[in-house]
Motif scaffolding. Structure first.
Motif, PDB file in Angstrom:
ATOM      1  N   LEU A  13     -30.711 -92.652 -62.064  1.00  0.00           N
ATOM      2  CA  LEU A  13     -30.683 -92.356 -60.635  1.00  0.00           C
ATOM      3  C   LEU A  13     -31.952 -91.646 -60.170  1.00  0.00           C
ATOM      4  O   LEU A  13     -32.477 -91.940 -59.094  1.00  0.00           O
ATOM      5  CB  LEU A  13     -29.459 -91.491 -60.309  1.00  0.00           C
ATOM      6  N   GLY A  14     -32.455 -90.724 -60.980  1.00  0.00           N
ATOM      7  CA  GLY A  14     -33.673 -90.024 -60.591  1.00  0.00           C
ATOM      8  C   GLY A  14     -34.832 -90.985 -60.406  1.00  0.00           C
ATOM      9  O   GLY A  14     -35.613 -90.869 -59.445  1.00  0.00           O
ATOM     10  N   HIS A  15     -34.952 -91.954 -61.302  1.00  0.00           N
ATOM     11  CA  HIS A  15     -36.021 -92.944 -61.192  1.00  0.00           C
ATOM     12  C   HIS A  15     -35.811 -93.838 -59.979  1.00  0.00           C
ATOM     13  O   HIS A  15     -36.769 -94.207 -59.286  1.00  0.00           O
ATOM     14  CB  HIS A  15     -36.085 -93.790 -62.461  1.00  0.00           C
ATOM     15  N   ALA A  16     -34.554 -94.197 -59.678  1.00  0.00           N
ATOM     16  CA  ALA A  16     -34.269 -95.013 -58.499  1.00  0.00           C
ATOM     17  C   ALA A  16     -34.683 -94.286 -57.226  1.00  0.00           C
ATOM     18  O   ALA A  16     -35.276 -94.881 -56.314  1.00  0.00           O
ATOM     19  CB  ALA A  16     -32.779 -95.364 -58.451  1.00  0.00           C
ATOM     20  N   VAL A  17     -34.385 -92.993 -57.150  1.00  0.00           N
ATOM     21  CA  VAL A  17     -34.796 -92.207 -55.983  1.00  0.00           C
ATOM     22  C   VAL A  17     -36.321 -92.138 -55.897  1.00  0.00           C
ATOM     23  O   VAL A  17     -36.901 -92.243 -54.808  1.00  0.00           O
ATOM     24  CB  VAL A  17     -34.175 -90.795 -56.046  1.00  0.00           C
ATOM     25  N   LEU A  18     -36.979 -92.000 -57.024  1.00  0.00           N
ATOM     26  CA  LEU A  18     -38.441 -91.943 -57.039  1.00  0.00           C
ATOM     27  C   LEU A  18     -39.057 -93.229 -56.502  1.00  0.00           C
ATOM     28  O   LEU A  18     -40.127 -93.205 -55.889  1.00  0.00           O
ATOM     29  CB  LEU A  18     -38.927 -91.672 -58.467  1.00  0.00           C
ATOM     30  N   CYS A  19     -38.385 -94.367 -56.694  1.00  0.00           N
ATOM     31  CA  CYS A  19     -38.883 -95.639 -56.173  1.00  0.00           C
ATOM     32  C   CYS A  19     -38.984 -95.626 -54.641  1.00  0.00           C
ATOM     33  O   CYS A  19     -39.683 -96.450 -54.051  1.00  0.00           O
ATOM     34  CB  CYS A  19     -37.977 -96.785 -56.606  1.00  0.00           C
ATOM     35  N   ALA A  20     -38.270 -94.701 -54.003  1.00  0.00           N
ATOM     36  CA  ALA A  20     -38.269 -94.635 -52.543  1.00  0.00           C
ATOM     37  C   ALA A  20     -39.431 -93.820 -51.981  1.00  0.00           C
ATOM     38  O   ALA A  20     -39.615 -93.776 -50.759  1.00  0.00           O
ATOM     39  CB  ALA A  20     -36.952 -94.030 -52.052  1.00  0.00           C
ATOM     40  N   ALA A  21     -40.205 -93.179 -52.843  1.00  0.00           N
ATOM     41  CA  ALA A  21     -41.246 -92.263 -52.372  1.00  0.00           C
ATOM     42  C   ALA A  21     -42.239 -92.893 -51.394  1.00  0.00           C
ATOM     43  O   ALA A  21     -42.540 -92.303 -50.344  1.00  0.00           O
ATOM     44  CB  ALA A  21     -41.990 -91.661 -53.566  1.00  0.00           C
ATOM     45  N   PRO A  22     -42.788 -94.095 -51.656  1.00  0.00           N
ATOM     46  CA  PRO A  22     -43.738 -94.659 -50.692  1.00  0.00           C
ATOM     47  C   PRO A  22     -43.130 -94.902 -49.308  1.00  0.00           C
ATOM     48  O   PRO A  22     -43.821 -94.790 -48.294  1.00  0.00           O
ATOM     49  CB  PRO A  22     -44.164 -95.983 -51.354  1.00  0.00           C
ATOM     50  N   HIS A  23     -41.846 -95.234 -49.267  1.00  0.00           N
ATOM     51  CA  HIS A  23     -41.199 -95.498 -47.981  1.00  0.00           C
ATOM     52  C   HIS A  23     -40.855 -94.205 -47.247  1.00  0.00           C
ATOM     53  O   HIS A  23     -41.035 -94.094 -46.033  1.00  0.00           O
ATOM     54  CB  HIS A  23     -39.927 -96.317 -48.195  1.00  0.00           C
ATOM     55  N   VAL A  24     -40.395 -93.222 -47.986  1.00  0.00           N
ATOM     56  CA  VAL A  24     -39.948 -91.970 -47.372  1.00  0.00           C
ATOM     57  C   VAL A  24     -41.119 -91.111 -46.936  1.00  0.00           C
ATOM     58  O   VAL A  24     -41.091 -90.499 -45.861  1.00  0.00           O
ATOM     59  CB  VAL A  24     -39.036 -91.199 -48.355  1.00  0.00           C
ATOM     60  N   GLY A  25     -42.157 -91.026 -47.771  1.00  0.00           N
ATOM     61  CA  GLY A  25     -43.292 -90.181 -47.435  1.00  0.00           C
ATOM     62  C   GLY A  25     -42.965 -88.701 -47.577  1.00  0.00           C
ATOM     63  O   GLY A  25     -42.297 -88.283 -48.525  1.00  0.00           O
ATOM     64  N   ASP A  26     -43.386 -87.906 -46.599  1.00  0.00           N
ATOM     65  CA  ASP A  26     -43.229 -86.451 -46.666  1.00  0.00           C
ATOM     66  C   ASP A  26     -42.077 -85.949 -45.815  1.00  0.00           C
ATOM     67  O   ASP A  26     -42.076 -84.796 -45.378  1.00  0.00           O
ATOM     68  CB  ASP A  26     -44.532 -85.766 -46.224  1.00  0.00           C
ATOM     69  N   GLU A  27     -41.081 -86.789 -45.587  1.00  0.00           N
ATOM     70  CA  GLU A  27     -39.943 -86.400 -44.765  1.00  0.00           C
ATOM     71  C   GLU A  27     -38.717 -86.125 -45.626  1.00  0.00           C
ATOM     72  O   GLU A  27     -38.536 -86.764 -46.661  1.00  0.00           O
ATOM     73  CB  GLU A  27     -39.585 -87.521 -43.787  1.00  0.00           C
ATOM     74  N   PRO A  28     -37.862 -85.197 -45.201  1.00  0.00           N
ATOM     75  CA  PRO A  28     -36.557 -85.104 -45.866  1.00  0.00           C
ATOM     76  C   PRO A  28     -35.769 -86.386 -45.626  1.00  0.00           C
ATOM     77  O   PRO A  28     -35.976 -87.074 -44.622  1.00  0.00           O
ATOM     78  CB  PRO A  28     -35.900 -83.895 -45.203  1.00  0.00           C
ATOM     79  N   PHE A  29     -34.865 -86.703 -46.533  1.00  0.00           N
ATOM     80  CA  PHE A  29     -34.162 -87.989 -46.456  1.00  0.00           C
ATOM     81  C   PHE A  29     -32.787 -87.860 -47.093  1.00  0.00           C
ATOM     82  O   PHE A  29     -32.511 -86.912 -47.843  1.00  0.00           O
ATOM     83  CB  PHE A  29     -34.972 -89.086 -47.150  1.00  0.00           C
ATOM     84  N   ALA A  30     -31.925 -88.828 -46.805  1.00  0.00           N
ATOM     85  CA  ALA A  30     -30.586 -88.840 -47.382  1.00  0.00           C
ATOM     86  C   ALA A  30     -30.509 -89.867 -48.498  1.00  0.00           C
ATOM     87  O   ALA A  30     -31.204 -90.888 -48.470  1.00  0.00           O
ATOM     88  CB  ALA A  30     -29.543 -89.158 -46.312  1.00  0.00           C
ATOM     89  N   VAL A  31     -29.664 -89.601 -49.474  1.00  0.00           N
ATOM     90  CA  VAL A  31     -29.349 -90.552 -50.541  1.00  0.00           C
ATOM     91  C   VAL A  31     -27.839 -90.750 -50.543  1.00  0.00           C
ATOM     92  O   VAL A  31     -27.082 -89.772 -50.583  1.00  0.00           O
ATOM     93  CB  VAL A  31     -29.819 -90.050 -51.916  1.00  0.00           C
ATOM     94  N   LEU A  32     -27.413 -92.000 -50.479  1.00  0.00           N
ATOM     95  CA  LEU A  32     -25.988 -92.327 -50.475  1.00  0.00           C
ATOM     96  C   LEU A  32     -25.701 -93.264 -51.643  1.00  0.00           C
ATOM     97  O   LEU A  32     -26.311 -94.332 -51.756  1.00  0.00           O
ATOM     98  CB  LEU A  32     -25.577 -93.020 -49.172  1.00  0.00           C
ATOM     99  N   LEU A  33     -24.779 -92.876 -52.514  1.00  0.00           N
ATOM    100  CA  LEU A  33     -24.379 -93.712 -53.630  1.00  0.00           C
ATOM    101  C   LEU A  33     -23.181 -94.561 -53.222  1.00  0.00           C
ATOM    102  O   LEU A  33     -22.263 -94.090 -52.547  1.00  0.00           O
ATOM    103  CB  LEU A  33     -24.025 -92.858 -54.851  1.00  0.00           C
ATOM    104  N   GLY A  34     -23.180 -95.802 -53.659  1.00  0.00           N
ATOM    105  CA  GLY A  34     -22.172 -96.749 -53.213  1.00  0.00           C
ATOM    106  C   GLY A  34     -20.805 -96.599 -53.859  1.00  0.00           C
ATOM    107  O   GLY A  34     -19.831 -97.190 -53.397  1.00  0.00           O
ATOM    108  N   ASP A  35     -20.696 -95.786 -54.922  1.00  0.00           N
ATOM    109  CA  ASP A  35     -19.395 -95.614 -55.574  1.00  0.00           C
ATOM    110  C   ASP A  35     -18.450 -94.735 -54.766  1.00  0.00           C
ATOM    111  O   ASP A  35     -17.244 -94.778 -54.954  1.00  0.00           O
ATOM    112  CB  ASP A  35     -19.565 -95.004 -56.965  1.00  0.00           C
ATOM    113  N   ASP A  36     -19.007 -93.894 -53.907  1.00  0.00           N
ATOM    114  CA  ASP A  36     -18.208 -92.993 -53.082  1.00  0.00           C
ATOM    115  C   ASP A  36     -18.216 -93.491 -51.642  1.00  0.00           C
ATOM    116  O   ASP A  36     -19.268 -93.517 -50.993  1.00  0.00           O
ATOM    117  CB  ASP A  36     -18.779 -91.571 -53.106  1.00  0.00           C
TER     118      ASP A  36
END
Length: 300
Positions: free
Chosen positions: A114-137
């Protein structure tokens, strides 16, 4: 005085998992596309993000996840057929998913956690706070957990995680938080985190569930985070570092959730989630509850 922090606008949905607990159904169908009553699980998650004001959604996908993209794209042939039949109700349902949000996609490549998956979002997110939602919940829309987390992040800054009290013997199934009370009854300050501890080693019975609002400093930590439990890069390990040093990315707080949550993470809970949601539907509930009572009475 509490400092005000920028509101967030982007949501990240990791969806690269192999779904091995649902084999053979997930051999060719992504687990996120398994239906929960009459919508795939992933649509509930996107709808939750949009309801919280996050119309910019990035899905982190992997191989064999093309059906996710197709579901949120237009299907002109199907729409044309429904339009010719005059089936306005089903046409609206088909078009709803493609009109929900601005959805982007990036592939994780290697399943490194999961940590690596979130890291894949870095170029899109940039320097902004962001939400992460997992599909199991799946969180019931009548209990706006994500919106509350966004409000807490706007007040305190840093990162916010969703917590839920579980029985001590269940804590080994979750990430676990050591917490301190705050002036807000449903908000705690997180002083430590551990991934899936044994009950005797757990600092509390507060389990992390699949919603996060993260400070972008988490990306720098994830780049340096070594594989942890299960040989994967754990998001919990990165959050632990943020909790230890508030100078890097601010504090970590938790929102204690006591609302309606539908766990689709394993086969039994997936079936229970379908039953609960079907029972609450106005169009399905009355007949389905009648049948269910009859079935249970016969089996008893």
């Amino acid at each position: 005085m509490t400092q005000s922090h920028p509101r967030i606008s982007k949501a990240v949905i990791p969806a690269a998992g192999l779904g091995t607990r649902f084999l053979p159904a997930t051999k060719a169908t992504p687990k996120e596309m398994l239906p929960v009553v009459d919508k795939p699980a992933i649509q509930y998650v996107v709808e939750e993000a949009v309801s919280a004001g996050l119309g910019d959604v990035l899905m982190v996908t992997g191989r064999n996840k093309r059906p996710l993209e197709d579901h949120f794209d237009r299907n002109y042939e199907l729409e044309s057929a429904l339009q010719k039949k005059g089936d306005a109700s089903r046409l609206a349902k088909v078009q709803e998913s493609s009109d929900l949000a601005m959805i982007h996609y990036v592939r994780q490549g290697d399943p490194k956690g999961l940590g690596h998956a979130v890291l894949c979002a870095a170029p899109h997110v940039g320097d902004e706070p962001f939400a992460v939602l997992l599909g199991d919940d799946l969180i019931d829309p009548r209990d706006p957990l994500l919106q509350r987390m966004i409000d807490v992040q706007a007040r305190y800054g840093g990162s916010v995680i969703a917590l839920m009290e579980v029985e001590p013997e269940q804590i080994h199934l979750y990430g676990c938080a050591a917490v301190e009370a705050t002036e807000d009854g449903d908000v705690v300050k997180v002083s430590g985190l551990v991934e899936k501890p044994e009950p005797a080693d757990a600092p509390s019975n507060y389990a992390i569930i699949g919603r996060y609002v993260l400070d972008p400093h988490v990306f720098g930590i994830l780049r340096k985070t070594e594989p942890g439990r299960g040989g994967e890069i754990q998001l919990t390990d990165a959050l632990q570092q943020l909790a230890e040093d508030e100078k890097v990315g601010g504090p970590v707080h938790g929102v204690v959730f006591k609302g309606r949550r539908y766990d689709t993470g394993d086969r039994g809970d997936y079936l229970r989630a379908i039953v609960r949601l079907a029972c609450e539907r106005e169009d399905l509930g009355p007949d389905f509850r009648t049948w269910l009572r009859s079935y249970v009475a016969e089996e008893m």
